[in-house]
Design a protein around this motif. Structure first.
Motif, mmCIF file in Angstrom:
data_model
loop_
_atom_site.group_PDB
_atom_site.id
_atom_site.type_symbol
_atom_site.label_atom_id
_atom_site.label_comp_id
_atom_site.label_asym_id
_atom_site.label_seq_id
_atom_site.Cartn_x
_atom_site.Cartn_y
_atom_site.Cartn_z
ATOM 1 N N LEU A 119 1.005 -0.853 -0.050
ATOM 2 C CA LEU A 119 -0.169 0.448 -0.044
ATOM 3 C C LEU A 119 0.987 1.212 -0.101
ATOM 4 N N VAL A 120 2.002 1.455 0.976
ATOM 5 C CA VAL A 120 3.128 2.589 0.904
ATOM 6 C C VAL A 120 3.419 2.483 -0.897
ATOM 7 N N GLU A 121 4.024 1.805 -1.727
ATOM 8 C CA GLU A 121 4.220 1.738 -3.001
ATOM 9 C C GLU A 121 3.289 2.427 -3.676
ATOM 10 N N GLY A 122 1.740 1.945 -2.618
ATOM 11 C CA GLY A 122 1.105 3.584 -4.003
ATOM 12 C C GLY A 122 -0.126 2.170 -5.108
ATOM 13 N N LYS A 123 -0.204 0.816 -4.788
ATOM 14 C CA LYS A 123 -0.206 -0.351 -5.155
ATOM 15 C C LYS A 123 -2.182 -0.432 -4.553
ATOM 16 N N THR A 124 -2.856 -0.567 -5.865
ATOM 17 C CA THR A 124 -4.409 -0.706 -5.396
ATOM 18 C C THR A 124 -4.402 -2.151 -4.615
ATOM 19 N N SER A 125 -5.689 -2.613 -4.504
ATOM 20 C CA SER A 125 -6.249 -3.300 -3.866
ATOM 21 C C SER A 125 -5.786 -5.079 -5.207
ATOM 22 N N LYS A 126 -6.611 -4.594 -6.728
ATOM 23 C CA LYS A 126 -5.914 -5.084 -7.481
ATOM 24 C C LYS A 126 -5.083 -5.849 -7.665
ATOM 25 N N LEU A 127 -3.978 -4.624 -7.844
ATOM 26 C CA LEU A 127 -2.356 -5.308 -7.873
ATOM 27 C C LEU A 127 -1.683 -5.879 -6.902
ATOM 28 N N ILE A 128 -1.924 -5.627 -5.768
ATOM 29 C CA ILE A 128 -1.524 -6.487 -4.270
ATOM 30 C C ILE A 128 -1.677 -7.677 -4.602
ATOM 31 N N ALA A 129 -3.417 -7.933 -4.949
ATOM 32 C CA ALA A 129 -3.765 -9.120 -4.662
ATOM 33 C C ALA A 129 -2.917 -10.262 -6.241
ATOM 34 N N ARG A 130 -2.805 -9.419 -7.841
ATOM 35 C CA ARG A 130 -2.086 -10.173 -8.203
ATOM 36 C C ARG A 130 -1.005 -10.915 -8.328
ATOM 37 N N GLN A 131 -0.176 -9.842 -7.627
ATOM 38 C CA GLN A 131 1.248 -9.711 -7.274
ATOM 39 C C GLN A 131 1.635 -10.723 -6.034
ATOM 40 N N ILE A 132 0.036 -10.317 -4.890
ATOM 41 C CA ILE A 132 0.751 -11.734 -3.391
ATOM 42 C C ILE A 132 0.268 -13.467 -3.616
ATOM 43 N N GLY A 133 -1.139 -13.388 -4.770
ATOM 44 C CA GLY A 133 -1.603 -14.423 -5.858
ATOM 45 C C GLY A 133 -2.655 -14.544 -4.450
ATOM 46 N N ARG A 140 -10.817 -9.256 -2.673
ATOM 47 C CA ARG A 140 -11.692 -9.236 -2.251
ATOM 48 C C ARG A 140 -11.352 -9.572 -0.442
ATOM 49 N N THR A 141 -10.242 -10.671 -0.621
ATOM 50 C CA THR A 141 -9.275 -11.093 0.636
ATOM 51 C C THR A 141 -8.152 -9.417 1.102
ATOM 52 N N VAL A 142 -7.989 -9.023 0.364
ATOM 53 C CA VAL A 142 -7.258 -7.875 -0.272
ATOM 54 C C VAL A 142 -7.906 -6.407 0.534
ATOM 55 N N GLU A 143 -9.288 -6.300 0.250
ATOM 56 C CA GLU A 143 -9.755 -5.468 0.927
ATOM 57 C C GLU A 143 -10.388 -6.054 2.388
ATOM 58 N N MET A 144 -10.134 -6.984 2.818
ATOM 59 C CA MET A 144 -10.289 -7.179 4.529
ATOM 60 C C MET A 144 -9.006 -6.799 5.231
ATOM 61 N N HIS A 145 -7.949 -6.998 4.497
ATOM 62 C CA HIS A 145 -6.605 -6.982 5.488
ATOM 63 C C HIS A 145 -6.400 -5.667 5.266
ATOM 64 N N ARG A 146 -6.736 -4.626 4.519
ATOM 65 C CA ARG A 146 -6.601 -2.995 3.934
ATOM 66 C C ARG A 146 -7.986 -2.971 5.540
ATOM 67 N N ALA A 147 -9.011 -3.248 5.651
ATOM 68 C CA ALA A 147 -10.002 -2.705 6.292
ATOM 69 C C ALA A 147 -9.577 -3.204 7.644
ATOM 70 N N LYS A 148 -8.605 -3.750 7.894
ATOM 71 C CA LYS A 148 -8.339 -4.234 9.668
ATOM 72 C C LYS A 148 -7.331 -3.223 9.092
ATOM 73 N N LEU A 149 -6.627 -3.740 8.639
ATOM 74 C CA LEU A 149 -5.567 -2.260 9.030
ATOM 75 C C LEU A 149 -6.136 -0.743 8.644
#
Length: 187
Positions: free
Chosen positions: A138-152, A156-165
């Protein structure tokens, strides 16, 4: 004209104002004084050790190692900001940059620099390994969609983690979360 002097590269390496090391297969072969001080140990304690000792968890060590390979294969170098771990267990934000020394094998040998960001960006919340990974992206400016693609994982799961953060950092917006992760005070 003055006589050309021999440059003592070992002296330069040891006295560089930034943490540096030479690696081979993710093992620290040589570390300078700044790196040892940053992680709270001696250069002798770092020599021959796996980079694993500098990570908060073995899972983060493995995922980071896998993530850098395709980037280094294309660029020959890699850079990011991530949470690392000192010898006393303290977590801190660190800017890490590296360059492979063997073109077709990023982990074969490399030179790495480490810059302690804790003075500007303290680790203020207790985060899971996955939250630390997502926070760094997130600090690198990546969107949830890009993060999801990068870490497999799914967006939706990335959004869940973002909400917890956001909850852990008391942030109302994604922008505010990034500012808090960066240690920037909003006015």
């Amino acid at each position: 004209m003055s006589e050309i002097q021999t440059i003592d590269y070992e002296l330069l390496f040891q006295h560089a104002p930034v943490g540096m090391c030479i690696s081979e297969r993710r093992i620290i072969r040589s570390a300078n004084r700044a790196l040892a001080a940053m992680f709270g140990c001696t250069t002798e304690q770092l020599a021959g050790q796996s980079f694993l000792m500098l990570y908060p968890s073995s899972d983060e060590f493995e995922r980071t190692g896998a993530r850098i390979v395709p980037i280094m294969n294309v660029n020959g170098c890699y850079s990011d900001e991530r949470i690392m771990k000192r010898a006393n267990g303290e977590l801190f934000w660190c800017h890490v940059s590296g360059s492979g020394l063997v073109g077709d094998d990023p982990h074969a040998a490399g030179i790495w620099t480490f810059d302690d960001l804790s003075a500007k960006r303290p680790v203020t919340a207790q985060l899971t390994p996955r939250e630390r990974e997502i926070a760094a992206l997130l600090v690198e400016g990546k969107t949830s969609k890009l993060i999801a693609r990068q870490i497999g994982m799914s967006p939706r799961t990335v959004e869940m983690h973002r909400a917890k953060l956001m909850k852990k950092f008391s942030a109302a917006t994604s922008s505010e979360l990034v500012h808090r992760l960066l240690g920037v005070q909003q006015q």
